[in-house]
Enzyme design. Sequence first.
Site, short mmCIF file in Angstrom:
data_model
loop_
_atom_site.label_atom_id
_atom_site.label_comp_id
_atom_site.label_asym_id
_atom_site.label_seq_id
_atom_site.Cartn_x
_atom_site.Cartn_y
_atom_site.Cartn_z
N HIS A 143 108.96 -86.46 12.44
CA HIS A 143 110.50 -86.26 12.51
C HIS A 143 110.99 -85.82 13.67
O HIS A 143 112.04 -86.37 14.31
CB HIS A 143 110.98 -85.41 11.34
CG HIS A 143 112.50 -84.97 11.18
ND1 HIS A 143 113.28 -85.72 10.55
CD2 HIS A 143 113.17 -84.06 12.17
CE1 HIS A 143 114.81 -85.03 10.96
NE2 HIS A 143 114.56 -84.18 11.72
N GLU A 144 110.34 -84.83 14.15
CA GLU A 144 110.94 -84.31 15.60
C GLU A 144 110.48 -85.24 16.76
O GLU A 144 111.24 -85.32 17.74
CB GLU A 144 110.24 -82.71 16.04
CG GLU A 144 110.36 -81.95 14.77
CD GLU A 144 111.99 -81.59 14.43
OE1 GLU A 144 112.87 -82.03 15.43
OE2 GLU A 144 112.43 -81.10 13.58
N HIS A 147 113.29 -87.69 17.19
CA HIS A 147 114.52 -87.03 17.93
C HIS A 147 114.20 -87.27 19.41
O HIS A 147 115.08 -87.76 20.16
CB HIS A 147 114.65 -85.58 17.32
CG HIS A 147 115.30 -85.42 16.21
ND1 HIS A 147 116.51 -85.81 15.67
CD2 HIS A 147 114.97 -84.40 15.39
CE1 HIS A 147 117.09 -85.41 14.80
NE2 HIS A 147 116.04 -84.49 14.25
N GLU A 198 119.82 -87.33 12.17
CA GLU A 198 118.70 -86.64 11.25
C GLU A 198 118.02 -87.72 10.44
O GLU A 198 116.68 -87.74 10.30
CB GLU A 198 119.04 -85.71 10.38
CG GLU A 198 119.60 -84.28 11.14
CD GLU A 198 118.41 -83.74 11.90
OE1 GLU A 198 117.26 -83.56 11.27
OE2 GLU A 198 118.79 -83.17 12.85
#
Length: 241
Positions: A143-144, A147, A198
């Site tokens: 997930h990071e 980003h 997100e």
Amino acid sequence: TLFRSMTQPDVTVVTVMSTPEATRSLSSRGNQVMHQIRDQLGKTVFAGNVDNPETKMAIHNVLVQAGVSCGLDDIEIRTRNPYALVKKAADQFRLPIPRIAIVNTPVNNAAATGISPGRSSMTITAGALEDLSDEELESVIGHELGHIRGRDPIILFMVMSVMYVGGLYLWLPLLLDLGLFYFLLAFAIIYMVGKFLETRADTASVAVLGKPGVLASALTQIGFKQLYYEKYSSQARFIDW
């Protein structure tokens, strides 16, 4: 309590289930006691292999001497290799490995920042190392990395700059006419963009790593407190909004 080996990329998390009385005792004695405990535990843990009963007994003795009442069963020692997990996920994303920072806090979370994939960093908390399995932590890392790949920190920074700096210099008359409503509108736009980023990061983790159920499990644990209050406390929901 968090310890990092200087010779290997391993992180050892020592968790102690304490009583409210012991917590109050430590709080009244200040941070100095905690630093002493940390120093002594550091010497104990890295004097040899952490995976043995002698280490747990030595840690127990240090804590008891410092005024923390606990039993051997209240102490848990766990060693993780966050670098290996980040490297594995970064290779799948075909991204360079970001700088990794470990934060000594029981909060279960992770975060990423940076102006480009080659100049990025990732923060992982001790709580995440303690609570999440390797698969769950890898999904959160994915997930990071989503980003980082999408340059989300720069996008969010630019949106915030436009809304706030623009309101003061570019369209000041509109700000004066709308007053407080302008700031509510700015917050709404920033919130909408943040939610989109997100969701896109979640999608990137699932698309690249292919583990939607694992990611959902990890995010549920990370957001447990928030989910609890959203379900059972209308007042908390109102304040959060």
